[in-house]
Write a protein that holds these residues in place. Structure first.
Motif, PDB file in Angstrom:
ATOM      1  N   LEU A  15       0.899  -1.081  -0.011  1.00 50.98           N
ATOM      2  CA  LEU A  15      -0.022  -0.182  -0.045  1.00 50.98           C
ATOM      3  C   LEU A  15       0.829   1.197  -0.144  1.00 50.98           C
ATOM      4  CD1 LEU A  15      -2.678  -1.239   2.295  1.00 50.98           C
ATOM      5  CD2 LEU A  15      -2.782  -1.081   0.022  1.00 50.98           C
ATOM      6  N   SER A  16       2.048   1.069   0.240  1.00 50.66           N
ATOM      7  CA  SER A  16       2.915   2.286   0.123  1.00 50.66           C
ATOM      8  C   SER A  16       4.000   2.413  -1.217  1.00 50.66           C
ATOM      9  CB  SER A  16       3.868   2.395   1.748  1.00 50.66           C
ATOM     10  OG  SER A  16       2.889   2.669   2.405  1.00 50.66           O
TER      11      SER A  16
ATOM     12  N   ALA B  47      -4.271  10.841   1.151  1.00 53.68           N
ATOM     13  CA  ALA B  47      -3.052  11.874   1.146  1.00 53.68           C
ATOM     14  C   ALA B  47      -1.799  11.161   1.563  1.00 53.68           C
ATOM     15  CB  ALA B  47      -3.382  13.130   1.804  1.00 53.68           C
ATOM     16  N   LEU B  48      -1.834  10.511   2.692  1.00 52.44           N
ATOM     17  CA  LEU B  48      -0.706   9.849   3.254  1.00 52.44           C
ATOM     18  C   LEU B  48       0.021   8.959   2.383  1.00 52.44           C
ATOM     19  CD1 LEU B  48      -1.764   9.942   6.980  1.00 52.44           C
ATOM     20  CD2 LEU B  48       0.033  11.307   5.787  1.00 52.44           C
ATOM     21  N   THR B  49      -0.984   7.841   2.040  1.00 51.45           N
ATOM     22  CA  THR B  49      -0.593   6.601   1.284  1.00 51.45           C
ATOM     23  C   THR B  49      -0.180   7.329  -0.157  1.00 51.45           C
ATOM     24  OG1 THR B  49      -2.751   6.384   0.705  1.00 51.45           O
ATOM     25  CG2 THR B  49      -1.682   4.943   2.501  1.00 51.45           C
ATOM     26  N   GLY B  50      -0.605   8.237  -0.678  1.00 49.96           N
ATOM     27  CA  GLY B  50      -0.275   8.669  -2.043  1.00 49.96           C
ATOM     28  C   GLY B  50       0.984   9.351  -1.985  1.00 49.96           C
ATOM     29  N   LEU B  51       1.353  10.014  -1.018  1.00 53.19           N
ATOM     30  CA  LEU B  51       2.768  10.781  -0.664  1.00 53.19           C
ATOM     31  C   LEU B  51       3.789   9.544  -0.583  1.00 53.19           C
ATOM     32  CD1 LEU B  51       4.676  12.886  -0.325  1.00 53.19           C
ATOM     33  CD2 LEU B  51       3.833  13.030   2.131  1.00 53.19           C
ATOM     34  N   ASP B  52       3.467   8.531   0.257  1.00 54.24           N
ATOM     35  CA  ASP B  52       4.511   7.218   0.355  1.00 54.24           C
ATOM     36  C   ASP B  52       4.819   6.875  -0.916  1.00 54.24           C
ATOM     37  OD1 ASP B  52       4.529   7.610   2.909  1.00 54.24           O
ATOM     38  OD2 ASP B  52       2.988   5.948   3.445  1.00 54.24           O
ATOM     39  N   ARG B  53       3.595   6.579  -1.687  1.00 51.90           N
ATOM     40  CA  ARG B  53       3.959   6.011  -3.268  1.00 51.90           C
ATOM     41  C   ARG B  53       4.703   6.748  -4.147  1.00 51.90           C
ATOM     42  NH1 ARG B  53      -1.314   3.971  -2.245  1.00 51.90           N
ATOM     43  NH2 ARG B  53      -2.353   5.863  -3.393  1.00 51.90           N
ATOM     44  N   ALA B  54       4.419   8.254  -3.875  1.00 48.90           N
ATOM     45  CA  ALA B  54       5.001   9.202  -4.643  1.00 48.90           C
ATOM     46  C   ALA B  54       6.622   9.225  -4.413  1.00 48.90           C
ATOM     47  CB  ALA B  54       4.383  10.421  -4.773  1.00 48.90           C
TER      48      ALA B  54
ATOM     49  N   ALA C  41       8.300  15.452  -4.234  1.00 47.37           N
ATOM     50  CA  ALA C  41       8.398  13.900  -5.039  1.00 47.37           C
ATOM     51  C   ALA C  41       8.488  14.247  -6.597  1.00 47.37           C
ATOM     52  CB  ALA C  41       7.504  13.068  -4.843  1.00 47.37           C
ATOM     53  N   ALA C  42       7.480  15.165  -6.981  1.00 46.25           N
ATOM     54  CA  ALA C  42       7.203  15.703  -8.620  1.00 46.25           C
ATOM     55  C   ALA C  42       8.743  15.895  -8.943  1.00 46.25           C
ATOM     56  CB  ALA C  42       6.281  16.495  -8.736  1.00 46.25           C
ATOM     57  N   THR C  43       9.318  16.990  -8.108  1.00 46.23           N
ATOM     58  CA  THR C  43      10.530  17.501  -8.723  1.00 46.23           C
ATOM     59  C   THR C  43      11.638  16.431  -8.748  1.00 46.23           C
ATOM     60  OG1 THR C  43       9.964  19.417  -7.706  1.00 46.23           O
ATOM     61  CG2 THR C  43      12.297  19.343  -8.173  1.00 46.23           C
TER      62      THR C  43
END
Length: 564
Positions: A380-381, A444-451, A510-512
C-alpha cells in the motif's frame, strides 16, 4: 526474590552513621563476616559469592557491618562473638522495614554525595507515594521493595547490564511479580501485561534493536514512585517522547471531547502495553478484514469460516497486515502463509511471505483436491517494499465441487502484525463526516508514500547508471521524508486541511525529484545515442582512411614499374 534470605543483601546499602563510620576504615582489610561465610554451604555462603562478583557497595569500600552491624574483626572469624547482640548485630530486616533500612544511607545527602555528587536522595520519599510503597507501609509485605528490583548482596549499578534495573532488564524484572498469578490475583491485577509489552514496538526497539531510549515499564509508570498514570496524565507521559504529537492533540478539538468523556487520550487509539507500529491503516475506515460470504471469526490474525461453498462459485476475502519496521530481509519472523481447509482435510497452503526489498509481487497460486486459490498481495506504500509497510492480501478461492465447510486461516510470522480495523470506527460510523475526513487523510498519506517511493526508485536507477543526481536525492531524502513524517504527526491535529497542505508540499518535492530522475535518464539516452553516432562516424572515417591508403598504395604501384 520475595524470600527473607533475598532481603538480607540489600541492607549492605544502608546503616546508621556510627556503623558506617566504623566500617569505612576497613577498606581492603579482612572481615570476620567474609571469612566465615565464605566457608559455609548453600544460602549461607551465597552472599559472599554475590558480594565478590561486583557488588556496587563493595566497590565503594563498604562492608557487611554497614547494614548488619556486628564486629568484623578478623580475630572473631572463628566464633559467633562477631554476631553477639552487644556488637549491634542486626539480622535481615523483614520486608516491611527494608525500604526504610536502605533509606538510612540513600536518603542522607551528606553521606551519599561522598560517593556520587549526582546521587539522588529522594527515592524513599517517592517510594512512599507509589502503589508499592503505600501497600508496604500499610503492612502488606508482598508488593515490591528495594531488593525485588535491585537484587541482594550482588547489587550492581543501574548502569550495569548485569543489574535487574538496567533498562533492557526492567521488563523481565517487573514481570517477576506482574506475570505471577499467585501474586497478582489477590489484587485483581492482570498477568498478561508483560506478554503484551513484549509484542509491542517499544519492546522491539528496546530488546531487539538495543535502543536504550525506548520505553520500558519504569519510563511510563515511574521508578521508585511507581503508580499507573491516571486519565489526565497519559498524554503527559506519552508526550515526554512524542512531544509533537502531544502538542498537536492538545490543540485539537478532540482534546476537550476526550476530557469530557474521561477517555485516556493516547491509549484509545494506540492501546496500552501492546503498542504496535502505527500506519495509516490504524484510522482507515476500510482496513478491517472482509469476506464475500461467511463469518469472520477473528481479525488478529484473520480467520474466517464458510458454512457451505458451491462448486464454481468463487469466495473472496481481503485483509491487511503490517511488516514490522527495522526488519532485515532474511528475518525468519517474516515467514507467512495462508491455510484453506475444507472438511477437516489437509489444508491448502499459500505462501504469503513478503520481504523488504521486493519490487514486484506476483500472484501466488495453489491447487489441491477440489480447492484452488489465488493470493494477490498489494504493497500500500508502493515498491520496493520496506519494513513498516502495510500490505493488502486479496484471496480468491474456488472449489470444483460443493463443500459443506471451509475455513481460512492467516498465519503471519512474529515480524508481521495483523490489522484489526480502524480505531476510529470504535466510536464513529462508516460514511460519517469523521470517516470521510479520515479517508481524505488516508489517501493523502498513502499517495505521498507511493510518490516518494517511485521518485526514489527512479533516481536510484539514474544513479546506478552513473548519472549525477546527488542533489535531487538529498532533496528527496530531507524535505520529502520530512514532509511524510510531519504529515503523519499531523493526524493528531484532526485537521484534514492542514495535513493535506503538508502532504501537498511533499508531493511537490516528489514530483521535482521524479522529473530530475526522468531528465537524468533522458540525458543518459541522449549520451548513449550521441556516443553511438560518434562511434559510427569514427568507423566511417577509419574506413574512408583505409580506402584512401589502399588507393594511394595502388597508385604508387602503378607509377613505378619493375618495383617488387
Amino acid at each position: 526474590m520475595r524470600h527473607p534470605v533475598a532481603s538480607v543483601a540489600l541492607l549492605l546499602m544502608l546503616a546508621p552513621a556510627a556503623a558506617r563510620a566504623q566500617e569505612s576504615p576497613a577498606r581492603g582489610s579482612g572481615s570476620a563476616c567474609i571469612t566465615c561465610h565464605a566457608n559455609l554451604p548453600d544460602h549461607l555462603g551465597a552472599p559472599v559469592a554475590a558480594w565478590n562478583a561486583g557488588d556496587v557497595h563493595k566497590d565503594a569500600g563498604l562492608g557487611c557491618v554497614g547494614c548488619h552491624g556486628g564486629d568484623p574483626s578478623p580475630a572473631l572469624a572463628e566464633d559467633l562473638r562477631s554476631m553477639a547482640p552487644e556488637t549491634g548485630f542486626m539480622p535481615a530486616p523483614d520486608r516491611l522495614q527494608l525500604a526504610a533500612t536502605c533509606a538510612h544511607c540513600h536518603s542522607d545527602a551528606t553521606y551519599m554525595k561522598q560517593f556520587n555528587p549526582q546521587a539522588r536522595v529522594d527515592q524513599f520519599a517517592e517510594y512512599l507515594t507509589s502503589a508499592h510503597g503505600r501497600a508496604n507501609q500499610a503492612g502488606d509485605p508482598v508488593p515490591a521493595t528495594c531488593s525485588d528490583c535491585h537484587g541482594v548482596h550482588g547489587i550492581r549499578s543501574v548502569k550495569s547490564p548485569a543489574s535487574p534495573a538496567y533498562a533492557s532488564n526492567v521488563p523481565a524484572t517487573c514481570a517477576t511479580c506482574h506475570s505471577d498469578a499467585a501474586v497478582m490475583d489477590p489484587y485483581g491485577l492482570p498477568i498478561d501485561v508483560h506478554e503484551s509489552y513484549m509484542d509491542s514496538t517499544h519492546a522491539d526497539a528496546l530488546l531487539i534493536r538495543g535502543d536504550l531510549a525506548a520505553p520500558a515499564c519504569n519510563d511510563c509508570h515511574g521508578n521508585h514512585g511507581a503508580a499507573p498514570p491516571g486519565v489526565t496524565s497519559v498524554a503527559n507521559v506519552c508526550g515526554q517522547c512524542h512531544g509533537r504529537e502531544a502538542t498537536l492533540f492538545r490543540g485539537s478539538f478532540k482534546k476537550e471531547l476526550f476530557d469530557s468523556m474521561e477517555m485516556s487520550e493516547c491509549i484509545v487509539c494506540h492501546g496500552q502495553h501492546r503498542i504496535l507500529h502505527p500506519t495509516p491503516e490504524l484510522f482507515h475506515g476500510k482496513s478491517a478484514p472482509s469476506i464475500s460470504a461467511g463469518e469472520i471469526v477473528s481479525a488478529e490474525p484473520f480467520t474466517a469460516r464458510l458454512a457451505r461453498m458451491e462448486a464454481g462459485a468463487p469466495l473472496t476475502a481481503s485483509w491487511r497486515v503490517v511488516l514490522r519496521p527495522h526488519t532485515e530481509a532474511d528475518d525468519e519472523g517474516l515467514a507467512h502463509h495462508v491455510e484453506i481447509a475444507a472438511g477437516g482435510g489437509e489444508p491448502l497452503r499459500l505462501d504469503a511471505t513478503v520481504r523488504p526489498g521486493e519490487a514486484s509481487l506476483e500472484p501466488r497460486q495453489a491447487e489441491a483436491g477440489p480447492l484452488s486459490a489465488t493470493l494477490t498481495i498489494q504493497p500500500l506504500s508502493g515498491s520496493p517494499v520496506k519494513g513498516g509497510d502495510s500490505l493488502r492480501l486479496d484471496l480468491e478461492v474456488r472449489a470444483s465441487q460443493g463443500l459443506d465447510s471451509l475455513e481460512i486461516h492467516d498465519r503471519p510470522g512474529a515480524r508481521v502484525d495483523a490489522v484489526a480495523g480502524s480505531t476510529c470506527l470504535q466510536c464513529h460510523s462508516p460514511g460519517d463526516p469523521c470517516d470521510e475526513a479520515s479517508e481524505r487523510m488516508y489517501e493523502a498519506l498513502t499517495g505521498l508514500d507511493r510518490a516518494l517511493r517511485d521518485s526514489a526508485s527512479l533516481l536510484q536507477r539514474a544513479e546506478h547508471a552513473g548519472m549525477e543526481v546527488s542533489g535531487p536525492v538529498f532533496e528527496l531524502r530531507s524535505n520529502g521524508t520530512t514532509a511524510a513524517i510531519e504529515s503523519r504527526a499531523l493526524i493528531h491535529s484532526f485537521d484534514p486541511d492542514q495535513l493535506l497542505a503538508r502532504t501537498g508540499e511533499g508531493m511537490e518535492v516528489a514530483a521535482t525529484a521524479l522529473q530530475a530522475g526522468e531528465d537524468a535518464l533522458a540525458e543518459l539516452q541522449f549520451r548513449r545515442k550521441g556516443l553511438a553516432v560518434s562511434l559510427i562516424l569514427v568507423a566511417l572515417v577509419l574506413a574512408a582512411l583505409w580506402l584512401k591508403i589502399r588507393q594511394v598504395d595502388r597508385a604508387r604501384q602503378a607509377g613505378a614499374p619493375g618495383r617488387p
